[in-house]
Design a protein around this motif. Structure first.
Motif, PDB file in Angstrom:
ATOM      1  N   GLN A  24      28.529  72.522  10.842  1.00 34.37           N
ATOM      2  CA  GLN A  24      27.836  73.497  11.668  1.00 34.37           C
ATOM      3  C   GLN A  24      28.634  73.774  12.918  1.00 34.37           C
ATOM      4  OE1 GLN A  24      23.919  71.928  12.437  1.00 34.37           O
ATOM      5  NE2 GLN A  24      23.035  73.320  10.945  1.00 34.37           N
ATOM      6  N   THR A 138      37.408  73.091  12.557  1.00 38.51           N
ATOM      7  CA  THR A 138      36.261  73.704  11.911  1.00 38.51           C
ATOM      8  C   THR A 138      36.340  75.219  12.043  1.00 38.51           C
ATOM      9  OG1 THR A 138      33.846  73.681  11.803  1.00 38.51           O
ATOM     10  CG2 THR A 138      34.822  73.548  13.988  1.00 38.51           C
ATOM     11  N   SER A 139      36.049  75.933  10.943  1.00 37.13           N
ATOM     12  CA  SER A 139      36.191  77.389  10.937  1.00 37.13           C
ATOM     13  C   SER A 139      35.408  77.980   9.780  1.00 37.13           C
ATOM     14  CB  SER A 139      37.664  77.791  10.817  1.00 37.13           C
ATOM     15  OG  SER A 139      38.233  77.284   9.622  1.00 37.13           O
ATOM     16  N   ARG A 140      35.032  79.246   9.934  1.00 34.80           N
ATOM     17  CA  ARG A 140      34.289  79.919   8.876  1.00 34.80           C
ATOM     18  C   ARG A 140      35.118  80.090   7.613  1.00 34.80           C
ATOM     19  NH1 ARG A 140      31.691  85.109  11.708  1.00 34.80           N
ATOM     20  NH2 ARG A 140      33.524  84.929  13.033  1.00 34.80           N
ATOM     21  N   ASN A 141      36.431  80.262   7.763  1.00 34.23           N
ATOM     22  CA  ASN A 141      37.270  80.438   6.575  1.00 34.23           C
ATOM     23  C   ASN A 141      37.793  79.118   6.007  1.00 34.23           C
ATOM     24  OD1 ASN A 141      39.308  79.729   8.378  1.00 34.23           O
ATOM     25  ND2 ASN A 141      40.122  81.795   8.571  1.00 34.23           N
ATOM     26  N   GLU A 321      38.213  82.676  17.354  1.00 34.20           N
ATOM     27  CA  GLU A 321      37.213  83.427  16.594  1.00 34.20           C
ATOM     28  C   GLU A 321      37.875  84.475  15.698  1.00 34.20           C
ATOM     29  OE1 GLU A 321      34.654  84.758  19.724  1.00 34.20           O
ATOM     30  OE2 GLU A 321      33.392  82.953  19.614  1.00 34.20           O
ATOM     31  N   GLU A 324      39.458  82.390  12.708  1.00 30.53           N
ATOM     32  CA  GLU A 324      38.517  81.832  11.740  1.00 30.53           C
ATOM     33  C   GLU A 324      37.817  82.910  10.902  1.00 30.53           C
ATOM     34  OE1 GLU A 324      34.961  79.915  12.830  1.00 30.53           O
ATOM     35  OE2 GLU A 324      34.321  81.439  14.256  1.00 30.53           O
ATOM     36  N   SER A 325      37.918  84.165  11.345  1.00 32.08           N
ATOM     37  CA  SER A 325      37.325  85.274  10.610  1.00 32.08           C
ATOM     38  C   SER A 325      38.321  85.902   9.634  1.00 32.08           C
ATOM     39  CB  SER A 325      36.813  86.346  11.567  1.00 32.08           C
ATOM     40  OG  SER A 325      35.838  85.807  12.437  1.00 32.08           O
TER      41      SER A 325
END
Length: 327
Positions: A24, A138-141, A321, A324-325
Motif C-alpha cells: 500500500q 514501491t511503485s504502481r508499475n 510519480e 511509477e506511472s
C-alpha cells in the motif's frame, strides 16, 4: 566516502522491501507537482533488451569503472525553494531500530529486505562501462528503481545500456539483470546538474515474465521529511579501498548541509560506485526495511569522510510519480 583529490565541491558517483503482496502507498499531506521529469528512452523493445542483457557479461560488470568525483555543475548553489507537506509512500512503517553509528563503511551482514532491493547499476558513459548503485522502490508499475541523477544522465548525456542488478554479490546476479526501458531525472538535474536535485529513476522491463518488485520486494519512500535524524546509507562502492563486490553501509545521525542548505549530510567514507545507493530513515535492522529519504550523491574536499544526499522534496516526488506511472 573516502574522497580522492577533486575540486572544491564534487559529486560522488556511487550505486543501491517488503516481500509479498498487498503493498500500500500512504500519503500524509499533498503538494502541487512541479515541472515534469526529464525522460530518456532506453531499451524499449524486446530485441533492445536482449542486446543490453547480452552486453553485460559478468566480466564487464567486474571491470566497470566506478564513476569518480566530479566538479559541481552550474546551479549547484541555487537558493532553497519552499518545501511542501511531509509525505510518506510506504509498504509499511517499520519501527526504528538504531544501535550504532559507525562513521566508516562496513559490509552489511544484517540480512533482511535491503540485500535484495539494493543493487548495482551498470551503464555506458562516454564510451566506457561504468557503475553506480540503486534501490527497488514501491511503485504502481512494480518496476521502478531510484538512484542519483548523475547515474542516469551526466555532462549533458544520457547513459546507455542501463541495467540494474539487485542483490549483486561477488560478481553474481542472483535475481537477474533488469534492463531500463526508460530513465528519468528531476528537471533541475537535467537542465543544470543542480546537486540539490540529484535524483534519477529507471523503469525496468519484466524479466522471465515477472516484474522487478514481485521478485525482490520494494522499499518505501519519504518525501518532505525532517532533517537531523538517524539515517542508514547503503551502496556498492567500487573505488579503493572497496571493490564493488558487496553491499556496504554507514549509519549515524544525519545533519543538514550548511552550504547547499537543501541536502542531508552523513558521516561515511564510501567511494565511487556507491552513488545512487539509498538513504533510509525509520530503518529496522531486523527486517532490513525503511523509508528511503535520499541517495548517495556528493562530497566536499574540505569535509573528508562525509557524504551528502539530495532532499526528497516535491520535485523528487513528482519525478517518482511520473516514473511509477510509466510502463
Amino acid at each position: 566516502m573516502r574522497h580522492s583529490p577533486r575540486a572544491t565541491a564534487g559529486i560522488l558517483l556511487v550505486t543501491g522491501a517488503l516481500l509479498g503482496t498487498g503493498v500500500q502507498a500512504t500519503t500524509a499531506g499533498a503538494a502541487a507537482a512541479p515541472s515534469s521529469a526529464a525522460v530518456h528512452a532506453g531499451a524499449d523493445t524486446s530485441a533492445a533488451q536482449q542486446r543490453t542483457a547480452a552486453f553485460w557479461t559478468p566480466e564487464r560488470m567486474r571491470t566497470a569503472t566506478p564513476l569518480d568525483l566530479v566538479t559541481a555543475g552550474p546551479g549547484a548553489l541555487n537558493s532553497p525553494q519552499h518545501r511542501g507537506a511531509h509525505t510518506a509512500v510506504a509498504p509499511t512503517r517499520p519501527s526504528a531500530h538504531v544501535t550504532s553509528f559507525p562513521q566508516s563503511g562496513g559490509p552489511w551482514t544484517g540480512g533482511g529486505a535491503v540485500v535484495k532491493t539494493s543493487g548495482r547499476v551498470f551503464f555506458t558513459f562516454q564510451g566506457r562501462t561504468a557503475s553506480c548503485s540503486g534501490d527497488a522502490i514501491t511503485s504502481r508499475n512494480a518496476s521502478t528503481v531510484i538512484t542519483a541523477g548523475h547515474c542516469v544522465k551526466y555532462q549533458g548525456s544520457w547513459h546507455t545500456n542501463w541495467t540494474f542488478v539487485p542483490g549483486y554479490h561477488d560478481g553474481q546476479a542472483p535475481y537477474g539483470t533488469w534492463t531500463a526501458t526508460k530513465t528519468l531525472s528531476t528537471p533541475q538535474w537535467s537542465a543544470s546538474e543542480d546537486m540539490n536535485y540529484d535524483v534519477g529513476l529507471a523503469v525496468v522491463a519484466p524479466l522471465g515474465g515477472k516484474k522487478l518488485t514481485d521478485v525482490v520486494g520494494a522499499q518505501g519512500l519519504e518525501f518532505n521529511g525532517a532533517y537531523n535524524k538517524p539515517m542508514y546509507s547503503f551502496g556498492f562502492p567500487a573505488a579503493a579501498p572497496y571493490d564493488g563486490t558487496k553491499l556496504i553501509h554507514c549509519s549515524g545521525d544525519s545533519s543538514q548541509d550548511f552550504l547547499l542548505t537543501k541536502d542531508h549530510g552523513l558521516g561515511c567514507d564510501m567511494t565511487g560506485g556507491s552513488s545512487g545507493g539509498p538513504w533510509f530513515t525509520s530503518f529496522d535492522e531486523s527486517t532490513g526495511t525503511g523509508l528511503q529519504a535520499s541517495v548517495n550523491s556528493f562530497g566536499y574536499t574540505f569535509l573528508p569522510g562525509t557524504m551528502f544526499g539530495p532532499y526528497f522534496g516535491d520535485e523528487a516526488k513528482a519525478a517518482y510519480e511520473q516514473a511509477e506511472s510509466a510502463s
